[in-house]
Design a protein around this motif. Structure first.
Motif, PDB file in Angstrom:
ATOM      1  N   ILE A 115     -33.931  -5.842  12.114  1.00 47.99           N
ATOM      2  CA  ILE A 115     -33.454  -7.109  12.669  1.00 47.99           C
ATOM      3  C   ILE A 115     -31.928  -7.221  12.713  1.00 47.99           C
ATOM      4  O   ILE A 115     -31.393  -8.072  13.419  1.00 47.99           O
ATOM      5  CB  ILE A 115     -34.080  -8.321  11.944  1.00 47.99           C
ATOM      6  N   SER A 116     -31.232  -6.360  11.973  1.00 47.94           N
ATOM      7  CA  SER A 116     -29.769  -6.299  12.117  1.00 47.94           C
ATOM      8  C   SER A 116     -29.236  -4.998  11.526  1.00 47.94           C
ATOM      9  O   SER A 116     -29.847  -4.419  10.624  1.00 47.94           O
ATOM     10  CB  SER A 116     -29.072  -7.499  11.466  1.00 47.94           C
ATOM     11  N   ILE A 117     -28.116  -4.554  12.066  1.00 48.64           N
ATOM     12  CA  ILE A 117     -27.408  -3.366  11.582  1.00 48.64           C
ATOM     13  C   ILE A 117     -25.926  -3.733  11.544  1.00 48.64           C
ATOM     14  O   ILE A 117     -25.343  -4.045  12.580  1.00 48.64           O
ATOM     15  CB  ILE A 117     -27.630  -2.146  12.502  1.00 48.64           C
ATOM     16  N   ASP A 118     -25.349  -3.720  10.342  1.00 51.44           N
ATOM     17  CA  ASP A 118     -23.965  -4.159  10.183  1.00 51.44           C
ATOM     18  C   ASP A 118     -23.161  -3.150   9.381  1.00 51.44           C
ATOM     19  O   ASP A 118     -23.716  -2.440   8.539  1.00 51.44           O
ATOM     20  CB  ASP A 118     -23.927  -5.504   9.442  1.00 51.44           C
ATOM     21  N   PRO A 119     -21.836  -3.109   9.612  1.00 46.95           N
ATOM     22  CA  PRO A 119     -20.986  -2.227   8.807  1.00 46.95           C
ATOM     23  C   PRO A 119     -21.098  -2.564   7.332  1.00 46.95           C
ATOM     24  O   PRO A 119     -21.282  -3.723   6.953  1.00 46.95           O
ATOM     25  CB  PRO A 119     -19.575  -2.522   9.315  1.00 46.95           C
ATOM     26  N   TYR A 120     -21.002  -1.549   6.499  1.00 46.90           N
ATOM     27  CA  TYR A 120     -21.040  -1.727   5.052  1.00 46.90           C
ATOM     28  C   TYR A 120     -19.970  -0.828   4.458  1.00 46.90           C
ATOM     29  O   TYR A 120     -19.758   0.285   4.929  1.00 46.90           O
ATOM     30  CB  TYR A 120     -22.420  -1.347   4.509  1.00 46.90           C
ATOM     31  N   ASN A 121     -19.327  -1.303   3.408  1.00 46.52           N
ATOM     32  CA  ASN A 121     -18.271  -0.534   2.758  1.00 46.52           C
ATOM     33  C   ASN A 121     -17.117  -0.318   3.743  1.00 46.52           C
ATOM     34  O   ASN A 121     -16.662   0.795   3.959  1.00 46.52           O
ATOM     35  CB  ASN A 121     -18.814   0.802   2.241  1.00 46.52           C
ATOM     36  N   SER A 122     -16.677  -1.412   4.358  1.00 44.07           N
ATOM     37  CA  SER A 122     -15.648  -1.300   5.397  1.00 44.07           C
ATOM     38  C   SER A 122     -14.254  -1.595   4.869  1.00 44.07           C
ATOM     39  O   SER A 122     -14.082  -2.243   3.844  1.00 44.07           O
ATOM     40  CB  SER A 122     -15.970  -2.247   6.556  1.00 44.07           C
ATOM     41  N   LYS A 123     -13.290  -1.076   5.604  1.00 42.79           N
ATOM     42  CA  LYS A 123     -11.884  -1.323   5.318  1.00 42.79           C
ATOM     43  C   LYS A 123     -11.259  -1.849   6.601  1.00 42.79           C
ATOM     44  O   LYS A 123     -11.451  -1.271   7.675  1.00 42.79           O
ATOM     45  CB  LYS A 123     -11.172  -0.032   4.910  1.00 42.79           C
ATOM     46  N   VAL A 124     -10.521  -2.931   6.498  1.00 43.03           N
ATOM     47  CA  VAL A 124      -9.854  -3.525   7.650  1.00 43.03           C
ATOM     48  C   VAL A 124      -8.347  -3.386   7.442  1.00 43.03           C
ATOM     49  O   VAL A 124      -7.846  -3.669   6.365  1.00 43.03           O
ATOM     50  CB  VAL A 124     -10.239  -5.015   7.816  1.00 43.03           C
ATOM     51  N   TYR A 125      -7.663  -2.917   8.491  1.00 45.21           N
ATOM     52  CA  TYR A 125      -6.218  -2.809   8.394  1.00 45.21           C
ATOM     53  C   TYR A 125      -5.592  -3.064   9.759  1.00 45.21           C
ATOM     54  O   TYR A 125      -6.251  -2.992  10.798  1.00 45.21           O
ATOM     55  CB  TYR A 125      -5.788  -1.450   7.827  1.00 45.21           C
ATOM     56  N   GLU A 126      -4.327  -3.400   9.721  1.00 46.84           N
ATOM     57  CA  GLU A 126      -3.569  -3.686  10.942  1.00 46.84           C
ATOM     58  C   GLU A 126      -2.867  -2.425  11.416  1.00 46.84           C
ATOM     59  O   GLU A 126      -2.295  -1.688  10.618  1.00 46.84           O
ATOM     60  CB  GLU A 126      -2.531  -4.788  10.685  1.00 46.84           C
ATOM     61  N   ASN A 127      -2.908  -2.178  12.714  1.00 43.68           N
ATOM     62  CA  ASN A 127      -2.214  -1.050  13.321  1.00 43.68           C
ATOM     63  C   ASN A 127      -1.464  -1.588  14.537  1.00 43.68           C
ATOM     64  O   ASN A 127      -2.005  -1.647  15.632  1.00 43.68           O
ATOM     65  CB  ASN A 127      -3.200   0.043  13.720  1.00 43.68           C
ATOM     66  N   GLY A 128      -0.253  -2.031  14.292  1.00 48.29           N
ATOM     67  CA  GLY A 128       0.515  -2.643  15.367  1.00 48.29           C
ATOM     68  C   GLY A 128      -0.080  -3.993  15.721  1.00 48.29           C
ATOM     69  O   GLY A 128      -0.197  -4.872  14.880  1.00 48.29           O
ATOM     70  N   ASP A 129      -0.498  -4.144  16.990  1.00 46.19           N
ATOM     71  CA  ASP A 129      -1.059  -5.407  17.463  1.00 46.19           C
ATOM     72  C   ASP A 129      -2.570  -5.508  17.303  1.00 46.19           C
ATOM     73  O   ASP A 129      -3.167  -6.517  17.660  1.00 46.19           O
ATOM     74  CB  ASP A 129      -0.711  -5.609  18.946  1.00 46.19           C
ATOM     75  N   GLU A 130      -3.192  -4.457  16.806  1.00 46.71           N
ATOM     76  CA  GLU A 130      -4.653  -4.502  16.708  1.00 46.71           C
ATOM     77  C   GLU A 130      -5.147  -4.411  15.268  1.00 46.71           C
ATOM     78  O   GLU A 130      -4.488  -3.844  14.411  1.00 46.71           O
ATOM     79  CB  GLU A 130      -5.294  -3.410  17.557  1.00 46.71           C
ATOM     80  N   THR A 131      -6.296  -5.004  15.055  1.00 46.78           N
ATOM     81  CA  THR A 131      -6.962  -4.929  13.757  1.00 46.78           C
ATOM     82  C   THR A 131      -8.059  -3.887  13.864  1.00 46.78           C
ATOM     83  O   THR A 131      -8.872  -3.916  14.792  1.00 46.78           O
ATOM     84  CB  THR A 131      -7.581  -6.289  13.377  1.00 46.78           C
TER      85      THR A 131
END
Length: 148
Positions: free
Chosen positions: A43-59
């Motif tokens: 019923i759903s598939i989601d990222p797990y153990n993720s890292k978010v970072y900024e690279n210039g103008d994009e996330t």
């Protein structure tokens, strides 16, 4: 010469992370080594153990695993709830199983520390565990129904 060393380094690095299933898997072996065995719809598939970072103008979000939410239709082993979440890899040599949203599967899950900490209560599964779409697991389903 530098290119040859780089290529050999890449070859051996990739090889060391390749998934290696141990021999031919039978339903008996898959059932014995799993803590939970059930059928269910993804019923759903989601990222797990993720890292978010900024690279210039994009996330940018990078993740190494996925959390798969499954509505259980039939339980053969373990006291499964109506809804369960399991973790698997994203593929590419990490043994992750490629589930498809909306499909129904036969799933073998356990808490053995491949993608999370061992004994942390989070169920996991891999391509080596016997998972498969219901349409591909008719013989295995016959075996499981006899056990019930």
């Amino acid at each position: 010469m530098k290119n040859a060393i780089l290529i050999l380094t890449l070859f051996f690095s990739i090889g060391s992370y390749a998934c290696d299933c141990d021999g031919i898997l039978t339903i008996e072996k898959a059932f014995k080594h799993s803590e939970k065995v059930f059928t269910g719809k993804i019923i759903s598939i989601d990222p797990y153990n993720s890292k978010v970072y900024e690279n210039g103008d994009e996330t940018i979000e990078e993740y190494s695993n996925v959390k798969v939410k499954i509505e259980i239709t039939n339980s053969f082993k373990g006291n499964s709830k109506k809804i369960i979440e399991i973790i698997t890899g994203i593929g590419g040599g990490d043994c992750g199983y490629d589930f498809i949203l909306g499909e129904e599967y036969l799933i073998f899950a356990y808490d053995n520390g491949i993608y999370t900490e061992k004994n942390d209560g989070i169920m996991e599964t891999t391509i080596c565990d016997g998972n498969g779409k219901m349409s591909d697991r008719k013989e295995w389903m016959n075996y499981l129904k006899k056990l019930k």
